[in-house]
Design a protein around this motif. Structure first.
Motif, short mmCIF file in Angstrom:
data_model
loop_
_atom_site.label_atom_id
_atom_site.label_comp_id
_atom_site.label_asym_id
_atom_site.label_seq_id
_atom_site.Cartn_x
_atom_site.Cartn_y
_atom_site.Cartn_z
N GLN A 35 -12.74 -7.44 -14.08
CA GLN A 35 -12.12 -6.15 -14.41
C GLN A 35 -10.89 -6.32 -15.30
OE1 GLN A 35 -11.12 -3.73 -11.00
NE2 GLN A 35 -10.12 -2.16 -12.24
N THR A 52 0.84 -1.20 0.00
CA THR A 52 0.00 0.00 0.00
C THR A 52 0.87 1.25 0.00
OG1 THR A 52 -1.61 1.28 1.28
CG2 THR A 52 -0.18 -0.19 2.53
N ALA A 71 -2.18 0.67 -3.89
CA ALA A 71 -2.50 -0.48 -3.05
C ALA A 71 -2.98 -1.63 -3.93
CB ALA A 71 -3.58 -0.10 -2.04
N SER A 72 -2.65 -2.84 -3.53
CA SER A 72 -3.18 -4.02 -4.24
C SER A 72 -3.41 -5.11 -3.21
CB SER A 72 -2.25 -4.49 -5.35
OG SER A 72 -0.97 -4.83 -4.85
N GLY A 73 -4.26 -6.04 -3.54
CA GLY A 73 -4.65 -7.07 -2.57
C GLY A 73 -5.99 -7.62 -3.01
N SER A 74 -6.96 -6.72 -3.12
CA SER A 74 -8.20 -7.07 -3.79
C SER A 74 -7.85 -7.18 -5.27
CB SER A 74 -9.23 -5.95 -3.55
OG SER A 74 -10.42 -6.22 -4.24
N GLN A 104 -7.22 -5.32 -10.20
CA GLN A 104 -7.26 -3.87 -10.41
C GLN A 104 -6.00 -3.29 -11.06
OE1 GLN A 104 -8.91 -1.68 -7.04
NE2 GLN A 104 -10.06 -3.47 -6.35
#
Lengths: 317, 281
Positions: B156, B105, B116-119, B122
């Motif tokens: 996505q 993040t 930020a990444s994790g979900s 994206q």
């Protein structure tokens, strides 16, 4: 009482379009993205003037939010445009992670909010978007009341660094705030001085609040009227100062009473100055098809209901 | 630019950093991290033109986005070893008040992380945005990404793939870590991905396949081919075939080490297989 003149009904979305057109000429960093609703969002002029800075992303709102976040890395100021429903609920996680948590300077601009988009019905009439957006840490939430204020807000948010949700709508409504007026994020606008009841309104309900104040005045009730265009950060001082004077409050918004302006006001008063409050808002329900006027009447989002809530709340003092 | 032996030495150290980080807090994702160690070490030390003094806007430098944020141990190690932040900070991984959150993040201001990444799903959209900003800025550098193969199950990704193909976003190279594993089992068992080359080509991309995704020379060759294909009106995808858990024999070939930390004995075993080359943190 102050007299406010309606200089002619206009839609708030056109105020956004006018602001964006101006930004296109004055701020090279401003870019715009749209998910197949360029005409509805009034973004055509920006798109025509600056084809290199306008990105048509198609019906792919999640991708649009991610692209907007990425454009900030390189110094751009992206304005996304689609309906309020597709600007928030549909893409909540993309906004949460890629924009809010990542602190990206994206301006999420949402038209057709609330019931007044009319005949399309509940699939498109989001009444939960203020709540969704105000819960995100760091997100600024603005709901403007007329053409002039929407244009001014569009210009103002370009100069502010941080994620913003700008909410406006489809119907032509009274245009009464000053042309080229100053817009201060987080600063309430005091519209009428009164002593018996505070009316705090946002968005399309601000004009209705002014109409209600006139009617209340005739009934011998003096209303203090405040336009809260910025729901977060909330101008708590303006609200508390007014309620200290009047002793009670009515909040009015085109949104569910859960999660909206009314709830933010209730929290503020509970913490700092408890007082009786009534809510002009939808009552935890979806909308339906109908003309904007029919819907506002059926769901009680109009001057008449503000008057009756004000009469009720002064009795609770 | 580094020679292959230097990169191999760095990979060995990065593997130690990965298993030590995860072991220390008994949580995190070692499997995918180990599988991508060669790729990220090569990318940051042989391919990308980047500046560890770190500027968020990344103008006039190559930019990398980790879309599958759960393999944070490997990106933290690679960034620290590249000079973005002190190597000793790896000891704070997943601990309270750390900049090294469970998933990467910007929120705590860790140099080297721009989103930020994790979900999942994206990062490709974000990469497109930065690639477009680079074009507007007249910046001729490249945007790189890494995605898990399981991550391609997110819708996505395909919105982004369609946009990039339709709009000739050709200054972007997206690598897919094709290890065939995800939390609940193999990708074939969970939700089969089908023919990824055909899928990306159908979306208007050029595709490079690296069969030996844990071989530094093969990665170099594949990356150079991808770069040669860029700026030709098409986005470029690399299908990087890796072994989850690579370099630690008991973690290889199974999805079971996706999100499980080694115990003391297993840590010692893993470290014995990967010599300390640059000094542990």
């Amino acid at each position: 009482m102050k007299v406010y003149e309606n200089t002619g009904n206009k839609d708030t979305r056109s105020g956004f379009g006018a602001g964006l057109t101006q930004l296109g000429k004055t701020n090279e960093k401003v870019v715009a993205l749209c998910a197949d609703l360029t005409g509805s969002l009034k973004m055509n002029e920006f798109a025509a003037n600056h084809p290199d800075r306008f990105f048509q992303v198609g019906i792919a709102e999640a991708n649009m939010m991610g692209i907007a976040a990425g454009l900030t890395i390189g110094g751009k100021i992206p304005f996304t445009g689609t309906f309020a429903n597709f600007s928030t609920g549909r893409v909540y996680d993309q906004i949460r992670q890629s924009i809010a948590y990542s602190d990206k300077n994206v301006k999420i601009c949402a038209s057709h909010s609330g019931l007044t988009l009319g005949e399309d019905g509940a699939t498109h009439q989001i009444l939960e978007d203020i709540g969704l957006m105000k819960m995100l840490p760091g997100m600024t939430v603005i709901n403007t009341c007329d053409f002039n204020q929407t244009k001014a807000a569009t210009l103002a948010i370009a100069d502010y660094h941080g994620p913003v949700y700008l909410r406006f709508g489809r119907p032509k409504v009274a245009n009464f705030t000053p042309e080229n007026g100053d817009f201060q994020i987080g600063k309430a606008v005091h519209l009428q001085e009164g002593t018996d009841v505070t009316i705090v309104a946002t968005g399309h309900l601000v004009w209705e609040a002014l109409e209600a104040a006139k009617e209340l005045n005739e009934k011998g009730i003096s209303a203090d009227v405040i336009n809260i265009h910025t729901i977060k950060p909330l101008d708590e001082k303006a609200i508390i100062d007014s309620v200290k004077k009047t002793g009670c409050i009515v909040t009015a918004e085109e949104h569910n009473f859960l999660g909206g302006l009314g709830e933010s006001v209730a929290r503020t008063l509970a913490q700092h100055h408890p007082a009786p409050q009534e809510f002009v808002a939808t009552q935890d329900t979806f909308g339906e098809s109908g003309t904007p006027a029919q819907l506002l009447e059926k769901y009680g989002l109009n001057a008449a209901n503000i008057v009756s809530k004000a009469q009720a709340v002064v009795k609770r003092k | 630019m580094a020679d292959t032996q230097q990169l191999k030495d760095l990979v060995s150290q990065v593997r130690r950093d990965i298993v030590r980080q995860v072991h220390a807090v008994n949580s995190g994702h070692p499997g995918g991290s180990l599988g991508c160690a060669e790729f990220l070490v090569t990318l940051y030390n042989d391919i990308m033109d980047h500046d560890p003094s770190f500027n968020m806007d990344g103008v006039n430098e190559d930019v990398f986005y980790l879309s599958n944020g759960h393999i944070s141990p490997v990106i933290y190690s690679v960034l620290a070893r590249a000079g973005y932040f002190p190597v000793k900070e790896l000891a704070t991984f997943r601990k309270l008040n750390s900049r090294l959150q469970g998933h990467p993040t910007t929120h705590e201001g860790l140099p080297g992380i721009r989103i930020a990444s994790g979900s999942l799903g994206q990062g490709m959209s974000v990469a497109i945005g930065t690639a477009l900003a680079k074009k507007l800025n007249g910046d001729d550098k490249t945007v790189f990404t890494l995605h898990g193969d399981g991550e391609l199950q997110e819708g996505q990704i395909w919105e982004a793939a369609m946009y990039a193909g339709s709009n000739a976003v050709d200054n972007m190279i997206c690598t897919i870590d094709v290890n065939g594993q995800q939390i609940d089992g193999s990708t074939d068992q969970v939700l089969a991905l089908g023919d990824l080359r055909n899928k990306f080509e159908a979306f208007g991309w050029d595709v490079v396949t690296v069969e030996k995704g844990n071989d530094i020379d093969a990665i170099k060759t594949g990356m150079k081919e991808a770069i040669s294909l860029s700026r030709k009106r098409k986005p470029v995808c690399i299908l990087l075939h890796t072994e989850m858990g690579n370099g630690v024999d008991f973690m290889m070939g199974s999805h079971k080490w996706h999100g499980v930390a080694p115990n003391d004995e297993q840590l010692a075993d893993a470290l014995s297989q990967n010599p300390e080359t640059l000094g542990d943190y």
